[in-house]
Motif scaffolding. Structure first.
Motif, PDB file in Angstrom:
ATOM      1  N   GLN A 101      10.568   5.119 -15.691  1.00 11.00           N
ATOM      2  CA  GLN A 101      10.565   4.712 -14.288  1.00 11.00           C
ATOM      3  C   GLN A 101      11.889   4.072 -13.897  1.00 11.00           C
ATOM      4  OE1 GLN A 101       7.798   5.191 -12.217  1.00 11.00           O
ATOM      5  NE2 GLN A 101       6.827   6.273 -13.914  1.00 11.00           N
ATOM      6  N   ILE A 102      12.444   3.253 -14.789  1.00 11.39           N
ATOM      7  CA  ILE A 102      13.726   2.595 -14.504  1.00 11.39           C
ATOM      8  C   ILE A 102      14.837   3.628 -14.373  1.00 11.39           C
ATOM      9  CG2 ILE A 102      15.480   1.047 -15.450  1.00 11.39           C
ATOM     10  CD1 ILE A 102      13.214  -0.573 -16.701  1.00 11.39           C
ATOM     11  N   ALA A 103      14.862   4.594 -15.307  1.00 13.67           N
ATOM     12  CA  ALA A 103      15.901   5.629 -15.260  1.00 13.67           C
ATOM     13  C   ALA A 103      15.799   6.440 -13.976  1.00 13.67           C
ATOM     14  CB  ALA A 103      15.784   6.524 -16.486  1.00 13.67           C
ATOM     15  N   ALA A 104      14.568   6.785 -13.582  1.00 16.99           N
ATOM     16  CA  ALA A 104      14.393   7.562 -12.353  1.00 16.99           C
ATOM     17  C   ALA A 104      14.749   6.746 -11.119  1.00 16.99           C
ATOM     18  CB  ALA A 104      12.953   8.069 -12.269  1.00 16.99           C
ATOM     19  N   ALA A 105      14.398   5.464 -11.124  1.00 13.58           N
ATOM     20  CA  ALA A 105      14.684   4.616  -9.969  1.00 13.58           C
ATOM     21  C   ALA A 105      16.181   4.461  -9.737  1.00 13.58           C
ATOM     22  CB  ALA A 105      14.034   3.239 -10.165  1.00 13.58           C
ATOM     23  N   GLN A 135      15.128   2.405  -6.543  1.00 11.56           N
ATOM     24  CA  GLN A 135      13.737   2.118  -6.170  1.00 11.56           C
ATOM     25  C   GLN A 135      13.137   1.022  -7.066  1.00 11.56           C
ATOM     26  OE1 GLN A 135      12.318   4.107  -3.436  1.00 11.56           O
ATOM     27  NE2 GLN A 135      14.530   4.381  -3.313  1.00 11.56           N
ATOM     28  N   TRP A 136      13.749  -0.151  -7.029  1.00 10.64           N
ATOM     29  CA  TRP A 136      13.260  -1.223  -7.887  1.00 10.64           C
ATOM     30  C   TRP A 136      11.886  -1.720  -7.471  1.00 10.64           C
ATOM     31  CZ3 TRP A 136      15.259  -1.602 -12.358  1.00 10.64           C
ATOM     32  CH2 TRP A 136      16.608  -1.315 -12.570  1.00 10.64           C
ATOM     33  N   ASN A 137      11.542  -1.545  -6.215  1.00 11.51           N
ATOM     34  CA  ASN A 137      10.213  -1.959  -5.764  1.00 11.51           C
ATOM     35  C   ASN A 137       9.119  -1.170  -6.477  1.00 11.51           C
ATOM     36  OD1 ASN A 137      11.208   0.329  -4.457  1.00 11.51           O
ATOM     37  ND2 ASN A 137       9.860   0.052  -2.702  1.00 11.51           N
ATOM     38  N   LEU A 138       9.348   0.123  -6.706  1.00 11.26           N
ATOM     39  CA  LEU A 138       8.358   0.955  -7.394  1.00 11.26           C
ATOM     40  C   LEU A 138       8.274   0.606  -8.877  1.00 11.26           C
ATOM     41  CD1 LEU A 138       9.069   4.415  -5.719  1.00 11.26           C
ATOM     42  CD2 LEU A 138       7.577   2.552  -4.952  1.00 11.26           C
ATOM     43  N   VAL A 139       9.423   0.310  -9.479  1.00 12.89           N
ATOM     44  CA  VAL A 139       9.423  -0.097 -10.891  1.00 12.89           C
ATOM     45  C   VAL A 139       8.637  -1.391 -11.073  1.00 12.89           C
ATOM     46  CG1 VAL A 139      10.856  -0.792 -12.837  1.00 12.89           C
ATOM     47  CG2 VAL A 139      11.613   1.062 -11.349  1.00 12.89           C
ATOM     48  N   MET A 140       8.845  -2.335 -10.181  1.00 16.14           N
ATOM     49  CA  MET A 140       8.126  -3.607 -10.271  1.00 16.14           C
ATOM     50  C   MET A 140       6.628  -3.402 -10.093  1.00 16.14           C
ATOM     51  SD  MET A 140      10.271  -5.910 -11.026  1.00 16.14           S
ATOM     52  CE  MET A 140      12.017  -6.291 -10.987  1.00 16.14           C
ATOM     53  N   LEU A 141       6.243  -2.496  -9.216  1.00 13.33           N
ATOM     54  CA  LEU A 141       4.822  -2.228  -9.016  1.00 13.33           C
ATOM     55  C   LEU A 141       4.207  -1.600 -10.264  1.00 13.33           C
ATOM     56  CD1 LEU A 141       2.380  -2.268  -7.246  1.00 13.33           C
ATOM     57  CD2 LEU A 141       3.131  -0.129  -6.177  1.00 13.33           C
ATOM     58  N   VAL A 156       0.277   8.377  -6.478  1.00  8.59           N
ATOM     59  CA  VAL A 156       0.027   9.751  -6.021  1.00  8.59           C
ATOM     60  C   VAL A 156       1.236  10.645  -6.263  1.00  8.59           C
ATOM     61  CG1 VAL A 156      -0.594  11.206  -4.051  1.00  8.59           C
ATOM     62  CG2 VAL A 156      -1.615   8.921  -4.290  1.00  8.59           C
ATOM     63  N   ARG A 157       2.374  10.265  -5.727  1.00  5.25           N
ATOM     64  CA  ARG A 157       3.549  11.120  -5.847  1.00  5.25           C
ATOM     65  C   ARG A 157       4.376  10.794  -7.081  1.00  5.25           C
ATOM     66  NH1 ARG A 157       3.070   9.966  -0.389  1.00  5.25           N
ATOM     67  NH2 ARG A 157       4.513   8.209  -0.531  1.00  5.25           N
ATOM     68  N   GLY A 158       4.593   9.534  -7.370  1.00  6.43           N
ATOM     69  CA  GLY A 158       5.384   9.145  -8.525  1.00  6.43           C
ATOM     70  C   GLY A 158       6.869   9.343  -8.310  1.00  6.43           C
ATOM     71  N   LEU A 159       7.651   8.868  -9.247  1.00  7.93           N
ATOM     72  CA  LEU A 159       9.093   9.074  -9.216  1.00  7.93           C
ATOM     73  C   LEU A 159       9.432  10.410  -9.857  1.00  7.93           C
ATOM     74  CD1 LEU A 159      10.313   5.493 -10.174  1.00  7.93           C
ATOM     75  CD2 LEU A 159      10.618   6.630  -7.973  1.00  7.93           C
ATOM     76  N   PRO A 160      10.446  11.101  -9.367  1.00  7.99           N
ATOM     77  CA  PRO A 160      10.784  12.421  -9.909  1.00  7.99           C
ATOM     78  C   PRO A 160      11.116  12.367 -11.397  1.00  7.99           C
ATOM     79  CG  PRO A 160      11.953  12.010  -7.840  1.00  7.99           C
ATOM     80  CD  PRO A 160      11.311  10.728  -8.222  1.00  7.99           C
ATOM     81  N   GLY A 161      10.575  13.324 -12.145  1.00  4.24           N
ATOM     82  CA  GLY A 161      10.883  13.425 -13.564  1.00  4.24           C
ATOM     83  C   GLY A 161      10.204  12.421 -14.453  1.00  4.24           C
ATOM     84  N   LEU A 190       0.837  -1.214   0.000  1.00  8.46           N
ATOM     85  CA  LEU A 190       0.000   0.000   0.000  1.00  8.46           C
ATOM     86  C   LEU A 190       0.867   1.257   0.000  1.00  8.46           C
ATOM     87  CD1 LEU A 190      -2.869  -1.008   2.462  1.00  8.46           C
ATOM     88  CD2 LEU A 190      -2.885  -0.964  -0.038  1.00  8.46           C
ATOM     89  N   ALA A 191       1.935   1.244   0.776  1.00  6.22           N
ATOM     90  CA  ALA A 191       2.827   2.401   0.806  1.00  6.22           C
ATOM     91  C   ALA A 191       3.475   2.620  -0.557  1.00  6.22           C
ATOM     92  CB  ALA A 191       3.900   2.208   1.887  1.00  6.22           C
ATOM     93  N   ASN A 192       3.917   1.544  -1.188  1.00  2.93           N
ATOM     94  CA  ASN A 192       4.499   1.657  -2.530  1.00  2.93           C
ATOM     95  C   ASN A 192       3.444   2.108  -3.539  1.00  2.93           C
ATOM     96  OD1 ASN A 192       6.946   0.763  -1.512  1.00  2.93           O
ATOM     97  ND2 ASN A 192       6.592  -1.375  -2.093  1.00  2.93           N
ATOM     98  N   GLY A 193       2.223   1.618  -3.370  1.00  2.00           N
ATOM     99  CA  GLY A 193       1.149   2.023  -4.275  1.00  2.00           C
ATOM    100  C   GLY A 193       0.854   3.507  -4.176  1.00  2.00           C
ATOM    101  N   ARG A 194       0.819   4.037  -2.964  1.00  2.00           N
ATOM    102  CA  ARG A 194       0.607   5.492  -2.799  1.00  2.00           C
ATOM    103  C   ARG A 194       1.746   6.279  -3.425  1.00  2.00           C
ATOM    104  NH1 ARG A 194      -1.370   3.868   2.333  1.00  2.00           N
ATOM    105  NH2 ARG A 194       0.710   4.177   3.236  1.00  2.00           N
TER     106      ARG A 194
END
Length: 266
Positions: A220-224, A231-237, A47-52, A39-43
């Protein structure tokens, strides 16, 4: 088949596990069991997203609109084309069909640059029309529908003519209802095709507002990787979110999809 399915599910399982952990968990290796941070990764992603990076909800919406538009457009073009080739008798009918069929054998690299050049000249660069219009023609769909229409008994056509049904009425009231399994199968194939487009959206668009979710994963990969802790967890999500809509369509339409394929095999 079960062993092969399990083999292909391993990367999916890794993505699911990774999406449920914080980024720091990867410093100790890839986790084996799911965590409690989904849920935290989903938010963070929604909502916020990765920068750029473009907005993930906007990219999902763009992909859904693109896939639905491509599917509807292909059906609207392929059905009348196949109907004309299958039922009307005109000079060069077989030649037209084989010219359409031959395009299936052309590698995408052969047509990619001419399609891009024509699209730019028509003012389709960096807009939604550029994502959809060049993908509307489908030789596969024309071929499948033509095979269905060619299997119709001529007595059925003659009976419709005796009842006063013109070509459009015959198409709407007889041909399409009988071809519903094929319609469903083609719709599923074309939706997944439109959703999974990567190279064409990447070339024809440059604005983040027109980005699709599949091409957005690259951003997303470049930003992670720009973080001290990637932040590979966010990319996977994000990858899992990109996977959900086509899976839902395939599962929801599975019965019709299989019936359409069986109908084609008869």
């Amino acid at each position: 088949m079960t062993l092969l399915a399990l083999l292909f599910l391993v990367p999916l399982y890794v993505a699911v596990v990774a999406a449920t952990h914080p980024a720091s968990a990867f410093l100790r290796g890839v986790p084996v069991l799911p965590g409690g941070d989904l849920l935290a990764n989903g938010r963070q992603v929604l909502v916020r997203g990765l920068p750029g990076t473009p907005s993930v909800p906007r990219m999902l919406l763009n992909s859904a609109l693109m896939a639905a538009s491509v599917t509807l457009g292909k059906l609207l073009i392929a059905v009348p084309a196949a109907f004309a080739i299958g039922f009307f008798r005109f000079p060069g009918r077989r030649l037209v069909f084989w010219l359409i069929f031959v395009t299936l054998m052309l590698p995408i690299e052969v047509t990619f640059f001419p399609t891009y050049q024509v699209s730019v000249q028509l003012g389709l660069f960096n807009n939604f029309g550029g994502l959809v219009v060049p993908l509307l023609a489908s030789a596969t769909a024309v071929f499948l529908f033509r095979q269905v229409f060619a299997a119709f008994p001529l007595d059925l056509v003659d009976a419709a003519r005796l009842d006063g049904a013109g070509p459009l009425r015959f198409l709407a009231e007889v041909a399409l209802p009988m071809a519903r399994p094929t319609l469903a199968a083609v719709a599923v194939i074309e939706f997944v095709y439109g959703w999974n487009q990567y190279l064409w959206p990447l070339v024809i668009t440059s604005s983040p507002s027109n980005a699709t979710i599949v091409m957005g994963i690259r951003e997303q990969i470049a930003a992670a990787e720009s973080f001290a802790v990637p932040q590979w967890n966010l990319v996977m999500l994000v990858a899992l979110l990109a996977l959900i809509p086509p899976v839902v369509v395939v599962v929801a339409m599975q019965r019709w999809f299989v019936r359409g394929l069986v109908f084609q095999a008869r």
